[in-house]
Design an enzyme around this catalytic site. Structure first.
Site, PDB file in Angstrom:
ATOM      1  CB  ILE A  55      -1.082   0.011   1.290  1.00 56.58           C
ATOM      2  CG1 ILE A  55      -1.959  -1.046   1.061  1.00 56.58           C
ATOM      3  CG2 ILE A  55      -1.626   1.446   1.252  1.00 56.58           C
ATOM      4  CD1 ILE A  55      -2.964  -1.285   2.344  1.00 56.58           C
ATOM      5  CE  LYS A 114       6.470  26.722   6.987  1.00 57.69           C
ATOM      6  NZ  LYS A 114       5.551  25.591   6.918  1.00 57.69           N
ATOM      7  N   PRO A 118       4.347  35.075   9.829  1.00 53.60           N
ATOM      8  CG  PRO A 118       5.055  37.074  11.157  1.00 53.60           C
ATOM      9  CD  PRO A 118       3.749  36.416  10.319  1.00 53.60           C
TER      10      PRO A 118
HETATM   11  C1  LIG Z   1      -1.697  16.824  -0.747  1.00 54.12           C
HETATM   12  C2  LIG Z   1      -1.197  16.747   0.719  1.00 54.12           C
HETATM   13  C3  LIG Z   1      -0.268  17.655   0.993  1.00 54.12           C
HETATM   14  C4  LIG Z   1       0.323  17.796   2.238  1.00 54.12           C
HETATM   15  N1  LIG Z   1       1.041  18.505   2.716  1.00 54.12           N
HETATM   16  C5  LIG Z   1       1.422  18.653   4.327  1.00 54.12           C
HETATM   17  C6  LIG Z   1       2.390  19.710   4.629  1.00 54.12           C
HETATM   18  O1  LIG Z   1       2.992  20.387   3.842  1.00 54.12           O
HETATM   19  N2  LIG Z   1       2.495  19.607   5.912  1.00 54.12           N
HETATM   20  C7  LIG Z   1       1.903  18.781   6.785  1.00 54.12           C
HETATM   21  O2  LIG Z   1       2.002  18.693   8.034  1.00 54.12           O
HETATM   22  N3  LIG Z   1       1.243  17.652   6.405  1.00 54.12           N
HETATM   23  C8  LIG Z   1       1.044  17.701   4.958  1.00 54.12           C
HETATM   24  N4  LIG Z   1      -0.035  16.742   4.633  1.00 54.12           N
HETATM   25  C9  LIG Z   1      -0.516  15.728   5.400  1.00 54.12           C
HETATM   26  C10 LIG Z   1       0.725  14.531   5.549  1.00 54.12           C
HETATM   27  O3  LIG Z   1       0.807  14.111   4.501  1.00 54.12           O
HETATM   28  C11 LIG Z   1       0.000  13.486   6.504  1.00 54.12           C
HETATM   29  O4  LIG Z   1      -0.445  14.191   7.636  1.00 54.12           O
HETATM   30  C12 LIG Z   1       1.352  12.643   6.904  1.00 54.12           C
HETATM   31  O5  LIG Z   1       1.654  11.941   5.849  1.00 54.12           O
HETATM   32  C13 LIG Z   1       0.583  11.269   7.746  1.00 54.12           C
HETATM   33  O6  LIG Z   1       0.193  10.517   6.858  1.00 54.12           O
HETATM   34  P1  LIG Z   1      -0.188   9.113   7.601  1.00 54.12           P
HETATM   35  O7  LIG Z   1       0.869   8.518   8.407  1.00 54.12           O
HETATM   36  O8  LIG Z   1      -1.596   9.328   8.479  1.00 54.12           O
HETATM   37  O9  LIG Z   1      -0.683   8.197   6.472  1.00 54.12           O
HETATM   38  P2  LIG Z   1      -0.036   7.451   5.267  1.00 54.12           P
HETATM   39  O10 LIG Z   1       1.136   8.245   4.764  1.00 54.12           O
HETATM   40  O11 LIG Z   1      -1.045   7.441   4.220  1.00 54.12           O
HETATM   41  O12 LIG Z   1       0.253   5.969   5.825  1.00 54.12           O
HETATM   42  C14 LIG Z   1      -0.531   4.949   5.806  1.00 54.12           C
HETATM   43  C15 LIG Z   1       0.119   3.776   6.275  1.00 54.12           C
HETATM   44  O13 LIG Z   1      -0.847   2.737   6.703  1.00 54.12           O
HETATM   45  C16 LIG Z   1      -0.491   1.562   6.050  1.00 54.12           C
HETATM   46  N5  LIG Z   1      -1.615   0.915   5.658  1.00 54.12           N
HETATM   47  C17 LIG Z   1      -2.778   1.464   5.184  1.00 54.12           C
HETATM   48  N6  LIG Z   1      -3.856   0.276   5.081  1.00 54.12           N
HETATM   49  C18 LIG Z   1      -3.293  -0.793   5.408  1.00 54.12           C
HETATM   50  C19 LIG Z   1      -3.577  -2.119   5.647  1.00 54.12           C
HETATM   51  N7  LIG Z   1      -4.962  -2.501   5.111  1.00 54.12           N
HETATM   52  N8  LIG Z   1      -2.783  -3.053   6.169  1.00 54.12           N
HETATM   53  C20 LIG Z   1      -1.601  -2.520   6.595  1.00 54.12           C
HETATM   54  N9  LIG Z   1      -0.986  -1.432   6.558  1.00 54.12           N
HETATM   55  C21 LIG Z   1      -1.825  -0.524   6.173  1.00 54.12           C
HETATM   56  C22 LIG Z   1       0.229   2.092   4.717  1.00 54.12           C
HETATM   57  O14 LIG Z   1       1.122   0.947   4.538  1.00 54.12           O
HETATM   58  C23 LIG Z   1       0.915   3.225   5.384  1.00 54.12           C
HETATM   59  O15 LIG Z   1       2.170   2.833   6.051  1.00 54.12           O
HETATM   60  C24 LIG Z   1      -0.191  16.551   3.016  1.00 54.12           C
HETATM   61  C25 LIG Z   1      -1.266  15.713   2.933  1.00 54.12           C
HETATM   62  C26 LIG Z   1      -1.687  15.775   1.473  1.00 54.12           C
HETATM   63  C27 LIG Z   1      -2.833  14.818   1.077  1.00 54.12           C
END
Ligand SMILES: Cc1cc2nc3c(=O)[nH]c(=O)nc-3n(C[C@H](O)[C@H](O)[C@H](O)COP(=O)(O)OP(=O)(O)OC[C@H]3O[C@@H](n4cnc5c(N)ncnc54)[C@H](O)[C@@H]3O)c2cc1C
Length: 513
Positions: free
Chosen positions: A46, A82, A100
Site C-alpha cells: 500500500i 522555516k 511569520p
Molecule cells: C496533498 C497533501 C499535502 C500535504 N502537505 C502537508 C504539509 O505540507 N505539512 C503537513 O504537516 N502535512 C501535510 N500533509 C499531510 C501529511 O502528508 C500526513 O499528515 C502525513 O503524511 C501522515 O500520513 P499518515 O501517516 O496518516 O498516512 P499514510 O502516509 O497514508 O500512511 C498510512 C500507512 O498505513 C498503512 N496501511 C494502510 N492500510 C493498511 C492495511 N490495510 N494494512 C496494513 N497497512 C496499511 C500504509 O502502508 C502506510 O504505512 C499533506 C497531505 C496531502 C494529501
C-alpha cells in the site's frame, strides 16, 4: 493465582507513514521502562501518501522531547529552516504577505505593538507592519539564525520550523523506534477481529497469515481508517461545504538556488499551489476543487508554474476535508490522516499528529478504557481541528478577487459562528479573541487579517494615552533595530552549513525569494 494486570501490556500501531512512525518513536521513548510491547504493522504494497513536508514550530518540541539532535535530523531529512509562510495572490491578485512564526515589534505600555501601528497609520504613517517583524525581514532576505537567547531582543522570541523530506523523516523515526524495541511487522490487514460484546478490536489478521493482537490499537492507516472506520464505523464529519478543495497534484522539481526559509502558497484560479524548498529539491503541489477545474487543467497549471524541470511524474491525491466523529473510539485511537484532513495551507497535519500523540500520552488508558478519558481526548482534538479549520477558512473568505468561481463562492459563504465572531471583533477595534487552546496565536491571525486587507475601523482606545511623538520615536527605533539585526544574520544556506546540518548531497545556493 496471579492477578490479571489492568495496565496496557501491548500496543499495536497500524500504519508506517509519518503518523505511524512519529507515534512509535514517541511511545517507545516516553513509555520506556514500562512492561509495554509496541508492534507496528505496515504494508509495503500500500505504501504511504509520501507528501507532508512543511511543518509548524512545535515540531521542535517533538524532536527535543525525543532527544533528537537538530543537525543530525536536518542532514538525514534534507531539511531547511522555516520562518513562516508566504501567501501570494490571496487577498487580490498581485498581493503578497508573510505569516511569520513570530510577533511584530514589542509591546508598548502593555499593549501589543500593532495597536500602536494602527494608530500611527491613522495619523498618516506609511510604514508596513512587516518592517517591525524580524522573522519577516530575515526571510525576505533569505537569512536565518536561531532566536537570540534574550527573549526580549528584537531577534529573540520568534519561532521556527522545518521543511523536510517526509519519507526520510519516517525512515529516520523508524530507525529511532526500532532501536528502542518497536517490532515492525510487514503485511496488509485482511481481517479485523472484534469482541462480540464490547466491540473492542482484539487482533488483526494479515494477508500473509500473521496476526497482531493488542490491548490498545492506534490507527495510523491513513485516509482508509482501517480500524477507526472500516472496523468500527465511527463516521466522518464532512467539512467540504466550508473547505471544498478535494484533490491535489504533487511533483518535485530541481533546486536552483532559490532558498529563502519559507514555504510559499500561491492562490490559483481554482485552488492554490505550494512550494517547499528542501536542501536537495523543491516540493510543489496544486490543491484544487474538482468542481471548478479539471484534473488535466490542474496538472497543466502546476507544471507550467514550476521554476525548474520536474524530477518525477505528477502524483494525484484525493481527499475529503473533515474529521472523524470520534478520534478515540473503544480501544482504537486514530492519529494522522485516519483522524481527519485539513488542506496543507498552514502546514497543520503533522502538527495535529503531534497533538494527538501528546494528548494520548496525557490521557494514557488502562485496560478498563474509561469513557471519560476518551471523551476528554475527543473534546480536545475536536477543538484543535475546528480552530485550524477556522483559520484556514479565513484565508479563503477574506478574498477580494474579482474572478474565479471558487473565490466568488467564498465571498457569500455562511461562516461558522466561531469564525464570524472572531472577524467581527477584529474589524471593530482590532481585537483578536485569544483562545486558551488552539494552534494559532494572535500574531498569526493578525498576519492573515492584515495580509488579506481586513483593516479594522478602530484600535484599542488605550493607545491614545501614549503621546503620538513617543509612538513615532518608538516605531522608528524598532524598524532600525530589525534592519540592524537582519544585517547581522547569516544567509540561510550558510547557516545550514555552519551548524553541520547540510546533507552535502546537493549544492546549496542562497538567493532572494
Ligand atoms: C496533498 C497533501 C499535502 C500535504 N502537505 C502537508 C504539509 O505540507 N505539512 C503537513 O504537516 N502535512 C501535510 N500533509 C499531510 C501529511 O502528508 C500526513 O499528515 C502525513 O503524511 C501522515 O500520513 P499518515 O501517516 O496518516 O498516512 P499514510 O502516509 O497514508 O500512511 C498510512 C500507512 O498505513 C498503512 N496501511 C494502510 N492500510 C493498511 C492495511 N490495510 N494494512 C496494513 N497497512 C496499511 C500504509 O502502508 C502506510 O504505512 C499533506 C497531505 C496531502 C494529501
Amino acid at each position: 493465582m496471579p492477578q490479571r494486570s489492568e495496565n496496557i501490556e501491548k500496543i499495536c500501531i497500524l500504519g508506517g507513514g509519518t503518523a505511524g512512525w512519529m507515534t512509535a518513536a514517541a511511545l517507545s521513548h516516553k513509555l520506556k521502562g514500562l512492561p509495554i510491547r509496541i508492534e507496528l504493522v505496515e504494508s509495503d504494497e500500500i505504501g504511504t501518501v509520501g507528501v507532508g513536508e512543511a511543518t509548524l514550530p512545535l515540531i521542535r518540541n517533538f524532536n527535543e522531547a525525543l532527544n533528537i539532535d537538530e543537525a543530525t535530523f536536518m542532514r538525514e531529512t534534507e531539511a531547511t529552516f522555516k520562518l513562516g509562510i508566504e501567501f501570494c495572490n490571496w487577498g487580490r491578485s498581485g498581493d503578497r504577505y508573510i505569516h511569520p512564526f513570530g510577533d511584530y515589534g514589542r509591546p508598548i505600555d502593555g499593549l501589543p505593538f500593532y495597536q500602536a501601528w494602527l494608530r500611527l497609520r491613522q495619523l498618516g504613517d506609511t510604514s508596513r507592519l512587516d518592517e517591525y517583524a524580524y522573522s519577516i525581514i530575515a526571510a525576505e532576505h533569505a537569512r536565518f539564525q536561531r532566536p537570540s537567547a534574550d527573549h526580549t531582543a528584537i531577534d529573540g522570541g520568534f519561532g521556527y520550523a522545518y521543511q523536510f523530506d517526509s519519507s526520510r523523516y519516517a525512515q529516520f523515526l523508524r530507525r529511532y523506534a526500532e532501536a528502542r524495541g518497536v517490532i515492525r511487522t510487514e503485511g496488509k490487514v485482511a481481517e479485523t477481529q472484534c469482541d462480540s460484546e464490547s466491540g473492542f478490536v482484539r487482533s488483526l489478521t494479515l494477508g500473509n497469515g500473521k496476526t497482531a493482537a493488542a490491548d490498545l490499537f492506534i490507527d495510523c492507516s491513513g485516509f482508509r481508517g482501517v480500524l477507526i472506520e472500516q472496523a468500527l464505523k465511527t463516521g466522518y464529519d464532512d467539512w467540504s461545504h466550508w473547505l471544498p478543495c478535494n484533490r491535489a497534484i504533487a511533483v518535485p522539481c530541481e533546486s536552483r538556488g532559490v532558498f529563502a526559509p519559507l514555504t510559499r502558497a500561491t492562490a490559483r484560479e481554482a485552488g492554490w499551489q505550494w512550494r517547499i524548498p528542501l536542501q536537495h529539491r523543491v516540493g510543489n503541489g496544486h490543491v484544487y476543487c474538482s468542481s471548478f477545474i479539471s484534473d488535466d487543467e490542474a496538472t497543466t497549471q502546476l507544471l507550467e508554474n514550476l521554476e525548474s524541470p520536474a524530477l518525477a511524474a505528477p502524483r494525484q491525491l484525493f481527499f475529503t476535508t473533515g474529521r472523524r466523529r470520534k478520534f478515540w473510539n473503544r480501544n482504537v485511537v486514530a492519529i494522522g490522516l485516519s483522524a481527519g484532513f485539513l488542506e496543507p495551507l498552514e502546514s497543520t497535519s503533522i502538527h495535529l499528529i503531534q497533538e494527538g500523540i501528546t494528548e494520548l500520552l496525557q490521557l494514557f488508558p488502562d485496560k478498563s478504557f474509561s469513557t471519560l478519558d476518551a471523551d476528554e481526548y475527543n473534546a480536545r482534538m475536536g477543538l484543535a481541528f475546528e480552530r485550524v479549520r477556522d483559520f484556514l477558512l479565513l484565508h479563503y473568505v477574506a478574498n477580494q478577487r474579482e474572478q474565479g468561481d471558487l473565490w466568488l463562492h467564498f465571498q457569500n459563504l455562511k461562516l461558522p459562528d466561531s469564525l464570524d465572531e472572531k472577524i467581527k471583533a477584529w474589524m471593530t477595534r482590532g481585537h483578536i479573541i485569544a483562545y486558551q487552546f488552539g494552534t494559532f496565536l494572535p500574531p498569526s491571525w493578525l498576519a492573515v487579517f492584515l495580509g488579506q486587507n481586513l483593516v479594522p475601523r478602530g484600535y484599542d482606545p488605550r493607545v491614545r494615552k501614549i503621546d503620538d511623538d513617543q509612538l513615532r520615536t518608538e516605531a522608528r527605533r524598532l524598524r532600525d533595530a530589525v534592519q540592524a539585526a537582519v544585517e547581522r544574520t547569516p544567509e540561510h544556506a550558510d547557516f545550514i552549513r555552519q551548524v553541520g546540518a547540510g546533507s552535502g548531497s546537493a549544492p546549496i545556493m542562497a538567493g532572494m525569494i
